[in-house]
Write a protein that holds these residues in place. Structure first.
Motif, short mmCIF file in Angstrom:
data_model
loop_
_atom_site.label_atom_id
_atom_site.label_comp_id
_atom_site.label_asym_id
_atom_site.label_seq_id
_atom_site.Cartn_x
_atom_site.Cartn_y
_atom_site.Cartn_z
N GLU A 167 0.83 -1.20 0.00
CA GLU A 167 0.00 0.00 0.00
C GLU A 167 0.87 1.26 0.00
O GLU A 167 1.80 1.39 0.80
N VAL A 168 0.55 2.18 -0.88
CA VAL A 168 1.29 3.43 -0.96
C VAL A 168 0.92 4.33 0.23
O VAL A 168 -0.26 4.49 0.54
N MET A 169 1.92 4.89 0.88
CA MET A 169 1.66 5.77 2.02
C MET A 169 1.05 7.09 1.55
O MET A 169 1.48 7.66 0.54
N TRP A 198 17.43 4.87 -0.06
CA TRP A 198 16.31 5.11 -0.97
C TRP A 198 15.68 3.80 -1.44
O TRP A 198 14.49 3.76 -1.76
N ASN A 199 16.46 2.73 -1.43
CA ASN A 199 15.85 1.42 -1.70
C ASN A 199 14.85 1.07 -0.60
O ASN A 199 13.78 0.52 -0.87
N ASN A 200 15.18 1.41 0.65
CA ASN A 200 14.24 1.20 1.74
C ASN A 200 12.97 2.01 1.54
O ASN A 200 11.85 1.52 1.75
N VAL A 201 13.15 3.25 1.11
CA VAL A 201 11.99 4.12 0.87
C VAL A 201 11.09 3.54 -0.21
O VAL A 201 9.86 3.50 -0.07
N LEU A 202 11.70 3.06 -1.29
CA LEU A 202 10.93 2.46 -2.38
C LEU A 202 10.24 1.17 -1.93
O LEU A 202 9.06 0.95 -2.22
N THR A 203 10.99 0.34 -1.22
CA THR A 203 10.45 -0.96 -0.80
C THR A 203 9.28 -0.79 0.16
O THR A 203 8.30 -1.54 0.12
N GLU A 204 9.38 0.21 1.02
CA GLU A 204 8.31 0.46 1.98
C GLU A 204 7.21 1.36 1.42
O GLU A 204 6.26 1.69 2.13
N ASN A 205 7.38 1.76 0.16
CA ASN A 205 6.32 2.42 -0.61
C ASN A 205 5.91 3.79 -0.05
O ASN A 205 4.72 4.11 0.03
N HIS A 206 6.93 4.60 0.31
CA HIS A 206 6.59 5.95 0.79
C HIS A 206 7.47 7.02 0.14
O HIS A 206 7.83 8.01 0.78
N MET A 207 7.77 6.84 -1.13
CA MET A 207 8.63 7.80 -1.83
C MET A 207 7.97 9.19 -1.86
O MET A 207 8.61 10.19 -1.50
N ASP A 208 6.73 9.28 -2.28
CA ASP A 208 6.07 10.58 -2.37
C ASP A 208 5.90 11.20 -0.98
O ASP A 208 6.08 12.42 -0.82
#
Length: 361
Positions: free
Chosen positions: A216-218, A259-269
């Motif tokens: 799920e996208v944050m 940033w891989n963590n950010v992408l994997t956890e789906n909260h880039m935006d």
């Protein structure tokens, strides 16, 4: 000749008197040397060992002579304060806390800016160099990383007995330094234990564990309320109340794996929005200079510059000090920062994570 007899009451009095004398002597030694700088400046010639952030930072903040200080997490421990003297003409004191949350920054800055108690005036503080770890702005506003020895932070003389009658203080910070005669280099205190050979991609990847994927996208607004609360409670009051100080606030260069963590956890935006919000809030103050180091592509994409997914070589700390002096990587407006974030997003989108994890499964 009749043998002298000691009554039990006399023996007790002798024991009490000896105990009081010993405690008094120990207290006198600790106060005189004062290895945690709780009462006074360092004694000239004593080989002080400075390696305990929690216990020694408050005394240094109160009693050392300085006109600027370094505040922040382990992202700040590899700065050399000699660099600040040579490049900026500043007498800088390092007051880092590994793993610092915003409240940790608040606690030490509260001591830096104590008024009317100590000889150093708060107007002497020309600059504060604050490493801002944006992810920690989602912590509770009163959360600290480690429990603090409050008897070294408060002004209650009674609980100072925990310092004055402390075996570790006496043995490890007074007697041992006297024997070993190897004082800490104050320019390099708290430096990380990693030596040069630890800064390489093999070591980084061996210790890296990617987080569990989140589908799920944050919500991109989710991080803003707590970020706002932390800024308003733990950081901005010092900026507002001390216009005489220039706050050099910098966002440290985590590696591409962050940033891989950010992408994997789906909260880039959501993360990008958090960065944007925090920076715009800080840039609204005239005494803030903000530096963004995360989109230095050649640095952050080369894992040979790191010992883990966030901690970089000391050479990068030196480079950042040069930037504070010459203005490189400084951000002066919200519009400029949006452009810098776009560069960061582009670096992340172009990086070949699949190839990296193929080589280091």
């Amino acid at each position: 000749m009749k043998k002298k007899e000691y009554k039990p009451i006399n023996l007790i009095m002798i024991f009490v008197a000896l105990s009081v004398a010993i405690l008094f002597a120990v207290s006198a030694i600790v106060i005189y040397v004062d290895p945690f700088f709780h009462y006074h400046t360092p004694r000239e010639g004593f080989p002080y060992v400075v390696d305990n952030q929690l216990s020694q930072n408050p005394g240094m903040a109160r009693n050392m002579s300085y006109d600027s200080c370094i505040i922040g997490s382990s992202m700040t421990v590899n700065f050399h304060t000699d660099d600040f003297r040579e490049l900026m003409g500043l007498n800088t004191l390092k007051l880092s806390y590994s793993g610092a949350y915003p409240r940790d920054d608040y606690n030490i800055l509260s001591i830096v800016y104590e008024d009317g108690t100590y000889a150093r005036s708060t107007s002497d503080v020309k600059a504060v160099f604050l490493g801002l770890d944006i992810p920690t702005l989602t912590a509770a506003t009163d959360e600290i990383k480690y429990p603090l020895p409050m008897y070294l932070y408060d002004k209650n003389l009674i609980n100072d007995v925990k310092y004055l009658w402390n075996k570790d203080v006496l043995l490890e910070y007074i007697f041992r330094p006297i024997i070993q005669r190897t004082p800490s280099n104050m320019s390099e205190i708290y430096a990380s234990w990693w030596t040069e050979e630890y800064y390489n991609i093999d070591f980084v990847m061996h210790g890296y564990e990617a987080p569990e994927p989140v589908l799920e996208v944050m919500d991109e607004e989710l991080l803003i309320p707590q970020t706002k609360a932390n800024l308003e409670e733990n950081i901005i009051p010092f900026i507002e109340n001390h216009p005489e100080t220039t706050f050099y606030i910098f966002i440290p260069p985590y590696s591409i794996l962050y940033w891989n963590n950010v992408l994997t956890e789906n909260h880039m935006d959501a993360t990008m929005n958090q960065y944007k919000f925090a920076v715009e809030e800080l840039l609204s103050y005239d005494n803030v200079r903000l530096f963004y180091f995360q989109n230095m592509e050649e640095v952050v994409t080369d894992l040979n510059n790191y010992a883990d997914y966030t901690h970089y070589k000391p050479e990068i700390n030196h480079y950042m000090t040069e930037c504070f002096a010459n203005g490189e990587h400084e951000v002066t407006s919200g519009e400029q920062f949006e452009a810098e974030l776009s560069k960061m997003r582009d670096i992340v989108e172009r990086f070949d994570f699949e190839e990296l994890f193929r080589k280091y499964p």
